[in-house]
Design a protein around this motif. Structure first.
Motif: not given
Length: 242
Positions: A23, A28, A77
């Protein structure tokens, strides 16, 4: 999927830090705790007080992804879906995990979904394998850990066409020098998958798990750099045929 033969190999520690570094690298990433009845990912990630719903609630449509997935304060994220404490829900989760991973990728745009699996061989492991492109097996330099990791690897090889990797965790080089634990060379000769890296024993890893923060949050430490090398090897391998 991140798997192991026996418990206590550091699988959840690896899963969390691997996900956090993915991340942090701009991907993502979602991680799901699949260890039904014995969840610990929420504690390791420091989100236990924010975990209202769990993976089973999504599959049973008690809740949706938006209300269940938790983004930790240290990385927006990264999305974490807590595990379910009800052992009776294992079959429900196993039936729905493939659909959930597809939803996370196709609807929510997650580029990587990691399944932090329970140890051993079970129906849940089979369900995770059916939903996965790759498996990373985490083991330690012990005879029992190697034997069990070998059994899990053989089981997956016989039944599923997915890429296989392994990580050797909790290595103590002073014991290696004295021939008091299995060497990476011996382990690699037994395992049929590709080694992604070695994680050395470190008190900071244990402290981070108790504190509820990924150890790789200390950027540019040798631990975070080591995890970055593991991720780079993984990304290079999965992208080599693209």
């Amino acid at each position: 999927m991140v798997a192991s033969g026996k418990g206590g190999t550091g699988k959840t520690m690896f899963s969390l830090n691997f996900s956090e570094m993915l991340a942090n690298s701009g991907y993502k990433t979602a991680i799901i705790d699949m260890n039904t009845g014995l969840r610990s990912l929420d504690l390791a990630a420091g989100i236990e007080n924010r975990s209202i719903f769990d993976v089973c609630d999504i599959i049973k449509e008690v809740s949706d992804v938006d209300n269940t997935i938790v983004q930790p304060a240290y990385n927006d994220n990264l999305g974490i879906i807590p595990g379910c404490q009800d052992i009776k829900s294992r079959k429900i989760i196993a039936k729905g995990i493939h659909s959930l991973t597809d939803i996370l990728i196709n609807k929510y745009g997650y580029e990587f979904v990691l399944l932090d699996c329970p140890p051993g061989i079970s129906n849940q492991i089979d369900a995770c394998a059916e939903a996965s492109n790759d498996v990373i097996i985490v083991l330690t330099p012990e005879a029992a850990s190697l034997r069990d990791a070998d059994a899990v690897e053989d089981h997956i090889m016989r039944r599923f066409a997915i890429n296989r990797y392994y990580v050797l965790n909790n290595v103590m080089y002073d014991l290696l020098d004295k021939n008091l634990e299995l060497s990476p060379k011996i382990i690699d000769s037994r395992m049929k998958s590709k080694m992604l890296g070695i994680v050395q024993t470190d008190i900071n890893i244990r402290m981070s798990m108790n504190m509820g923060v990924p150890v790789v949050l200390k950027r540019n430490s040798y631990i975070s750099n080591n995890f970055m090398k593991i991720i780079n090897r993984y990304l290079e391998d999965i992208n080599k045929d693209c």
